[in-house]
Design an enzyme around this catalytic site. Structure first.
Site, mmCIF file in Angstrom:
data_model
loop_
_atom_site.group_PDB
_atom_site.id
_atom_site.type_symbol
_atom_site.label_atom_id
_atom_site.label_comp_id
_atom_site.label_asym_id
_atom_site.label_seq_id
_atom_site.Cartn_x
_atom_site.Cartn_y
_atom_site.Cartn_z
ATOM 1 C CG HIS A 138 39.325 54.416 97.022
ATOM 2 N ND1 HIS A 138 38.954 55.091 98.156
ATOM 3 C CD2 HIS A 138 40.264 55.185 96.410
ATOM 4 C CE1 HIS A 138 39.650 56.217 98.235
ATOM 5 N NE2 HIS A 138 40.448 56.304 97.200
ATOM 6 C CG ASP A 186 38.447 58.363 93.333
ATOM 7 O OD1 ASP A 186 37.325 58.623 92.855
ATOM 8 O OD2 ASP A 186 39.182 59.218 93.866
#
Ligand SMILES: [Zn+2]
Length: 248
Positions: free
Chosen positions: A202, A57
């Site tokens: 992430h 992400d």
């Protein structure tokens, strides 16, 4: 960014599900119809035994996304990148590499806000602008959406329904954004690995400039180091990897 723990997104699913159920219980009308049609965030994939999904992400990041792509390529693994439109516009070359190497792009809003705090119109703008820029640069229109912080606000689910986006959550959150140490991230991912698992990672730092994850400073090197370690271990354990768009 702060993806606090497992209980938060699960509570959110319950909230979304409860809304849908309420819709079913109300007699016919436009509000009930709309509530019934709201999609429920998916926290697992259903692609057979020992198949799971890796997701990254907040990118693309010119620094960390290429490192993630190198590792994935080294193991011939495909993943899903939930990207922010503002970063897509800034780093189009990284987006083109993600697509060229067979990965999937999902919509993670334009600027990573808490959707619960926005008007319905602003939520729609966040999602639609990102659809537009990803389509323009990659030639692919996303079919997957992940809300920042797991805040799957009803206003976002309405837009998902309108645009044919499937909301995707996760089942394994190693909290890599908080930089707990690469070894801790590895342990958490391996502990959560299971058939159908969706792992949250992430690679980007969206929000990192003005809304940094506590203590992270936007540094994703632990995420990269952890992936380098746990991916071959999962493969040795017999896992293979899919992307949620491949599921119905
Ligand atoms: Zn995010």
């Amino acid at each position: 960014m702060p993806q606090s723990n497992l209980s938060l997104p699960r509570r959110r699913f319950l909230a979304a599900g409860a809304t849908a159920l309420l819709g079913l219980g109300v007699s016919a009308g436009p509000v009930a119809a709309r509530a019934r049609s709201l999609p429920t965030p998916e926290s697992e994939v259903d692609a057979g035994p020992m198949v799971m999904a890796l997701t990254f992400d907040d990118g693309p990041s010119p620094q960390y996304t290429p490192q993630v792509l190198d590792i994935l390529r080294g193991h011939d693994v495909r993943a899903t990148f939930f990207v922010c439109g503002d970063n897509v516009r800034t780093y189009p070359d990284v987006i083109r590499r993600i697509i060229a190497e067979g990965h999937v792009l999902g919509n993670h809003t334009w600027s990573h806000p808490h959707l619960d705090d926005l008007s319905a119109a602003d939520v729609r703008d966040q999602i639609e602008r990102t659809q537009d820029v990803v389509t323009e640069i990659s030639g692919r229109t996303p079919v997957l959406f992940r809300a920042p912080y797991g805040d799957f606000a009803d206003a976002a689910l309405v837009v998902c329904a309108d645009l044919g986006l499937r909301p995707i959550s996760w089942s394994v959150d190693p909290t890599d954004w908080a930089n707990p140490g690469a070894d801790v991230i590895v342990d958490r991912v391996l502990a959560g690995a299971a058939t159908g698992a969706i792992v949250l990672n992430h690679d980007g730092t969206e929000g990192g400039d003005d809304d940094p994850a506590p203590g992270s400073g936007g540094d994703r090197s632990q995420t990269v180091a952890a992936l380098r370690s746990y991916l071959p271990q999962l493969i040795d354990d017999g896992y293979t990897f899919t992307t949620p768009d491949a599921q119905e």
